[in-house]
Enzyme design. Structure first.
Site, PDB file in Angstrom:
ATOM      1  N   CYS A 114       0.812  -1.224   0.000  1.00 47.37           N
ATOM      2  CA  CYS A 114       0.000   0.000   0.000  1.00 47.37           C
ATOM      3  C   CYS A 114       0.845   1.274   0.000  1.00 47.37           C
ATOM      4  O   CYS A 114       0.321   2.359  -0.275  1.00 47.37           O
ATOM      5  CB  CYS A 114      -0.946  -0.005   1.192  1.00 47.37           C
ATOM      6  SG  CYS A 114      -2.078  -1.415   1.181  1.00 47.37           S
ATOM      7  N   HIS A 236      -3.466   6.913   2.976  1.00 48.59           N
ATOM      8  CA  HIS A 236      -3.861   5.657   2.353  1.00 48.59           C
ATOM      9  C   HIS A 236      -5.250   5.301   2.855  1.00 48.59           C
ATOM     10  O   HIS A 236      -5.546   5.374   4.050  1.00 48.59           O
ATOM     11  CB  HIS A 236      -2.860   4.564   2.713  1.00 48.59           C
ATOM     12  CG  HIS A 236      -3.339   3.187   2.406  1.00 48.59           C
ATOM     13  ND1 HIS A 236      -3.897   2.845   1.190  1.00 48.59           N
ATOM     14  CD2 HIS A 236      -3.373   2.044   3.160  1.00 48.59           C
ATOM     15  CE1 HIS A 236      -4.236   1.572   1.212  1.00 48.59           C
ATOM     16  NE2 HIS A 236      -3.940   1.072   2.392  1.00 48.59           N
ATOM     17  N   ASN A 266     -10.306  -0.403   0.148  1.00 46.18           N
ATOM     18  CA  ASN A 266      -8.848  -0.307   0.130  1.00 46.18           C
ATOM     19  C   ASN A 266      -8.331  -0.744  -1.239  1.00 46.18           C
ATOM     20  O   ASN A 266      -8.348  -1.926  -1.568  1.00 46.18           O
ATOM     21  CB  ASN A 266      -8.280  -1.201   1.239  1.00 46.18           C
ATOM     22  CG  ASN A 266      -6.769  -1.124   1.353  1.00 46.18           C
ATOM     23  OD1 ASN A 266      -6.095  -0.647   0.458  1.00 46.18           O
ATOM     24  ND2 ASN A 266      -6.242  -1.620   2.449  1.00 46.18           N
TER      25      ASN A 266
END
Length: 313
Positions: A114, A236, A266
């Site tokens: 990520c 994020h 996500n």
């Protein structure tokens, strides 16, 4: 000294929407349970025949369609993905290169989960500052749906697919002020793909809040900037609880933290770019705004980037 800034941005998510109510039909879960624990309400899932390079191409096409950047001006591609088209080689960056219609430029993939976008920007920043390259295309593309165990309610509901793309250039526009990347390999086992995503959620939460706070404070100190001077934080997009936890520990108004996780879930390394593209399109930034991007993910990895917004991307 060569300045490096963000010259252009684009993003893409697939057309197939999967809501929490869809999961109620297949898993022992509920919309309320998912929203309460994650903030996620829906996400977009690629078709079976769509690959990471296809998502990336759409993001790049979106970028090129709304900017003055010509594809022939791109002299390097750095692509972040944990879901490459091939599980060995060639790199997805090389596949994207030919889909764009470019030749004879260096292209390669990186894997930082990520945190991939900020890691890739950090590399592009160094290449441009060295004088070797001028316009670098940085792409993050993730088809998380192909590495999910759809029977695991703890992970299946969290992720979506998508891609984002930026052009970093030797420019005075949207100048990068500071970048910091970090890793904690000792705790790599808390978030792995084997062969599906497996995660120790509590450990990831603790790391994200602690490390996100530490890196933001470190970067602000080194940039001679008070954290209160940052106009918007773009984290994020993993979980609203994590985002709120970092805001609370920093003692910063959580309303300064942009979030679109409820819409996309996500999307791993693509998430920050997708969010920044939205912020830019929605004109949520004033000229002179100081922007902080920060990430956390498997590895465990993390990164923070500060830039000043002085022209629409």
């Amino acid at each position: 000294m060569i300045d490096v800034g963000i010259l252009a941005i684009g993003s893409y998510v697939p057309t197939k929407k999967l809501t929490n109510f869809d999961f109620e039909k297949t898993l022992e879960t509920s919309n309320e349970w998912i929203v309460e624990r994650t903030g996620i309400r829906e996400r977009y899932i690629a078709e079976k025949n769509e690959k990471a390079s296809d998502l990336a191409l759409k993001a790049v096409q979106n970028l090129l369609s709304k900017s003055l950047v010509q594809k022939e001006e791109i002299d390097m591609i750095i692509l972040s993905t944990a879901t490459p088209d091939y599980k060995g080689y060639p790199s997805t960056a090389c596949i994207l290169q030919t889909k764009i219609g470019l030749k004879n430029i260096p292209c390669f993939d990186i894997t930082a989960a990520c945190s991939g976008l900020i890691y890739a920007i950090s590399m592009a920043n160094a290449y441009i500052k060295s004088g070797l390259y001028k316009n670098i295309l940085v792409v993050s593309t993730e088809k998380n749906s192909e590495i999910l165990d759809w029977q695991d309610r703890n992970t299946a509901v969290l992720f979506g697919d998508g891609a984002s793309a930026l052009v970093l250039s030797n420019t005075s526009k949207n100048i990068i002020k500071k970048i910091e990347i970090s890793s904690d390999g000792e705790n790599h086992k808390v978030l792995v793909v084997d062969p599906f995503i497996k995660m120790e959620g509590k450990e990831v939460f603790k790391y994200a809040v602690k490390e996100g706070t530490r890196l933001i404070e470190k970067v602000c100190l080194e940039a001679n900037l008070a954290k209160e001077e940052i106009d918007i934080f773009i984290p994020h997009q993993a979980n609203t609880r994590i985002i709120d936890g970092i805001a609370k520990k920093l003692k910063v108004d959580k309303n300064l933290f942009y979030s679109n996780v409820e819409k996309y879930g996500n999307t791993s390394s693509a998430s920050i770019g997708i969010a920044l593209d939205e912020v830019n399109k929605e004109q949520k930034l004033d000229l002179g705004s100081k922007v902080a991007l920060f990430s956390f993910g498997a590895g465990l990895s993390s990164g923070v980037l500060l830039f000043e917004y002085n022209e629409k991307i």
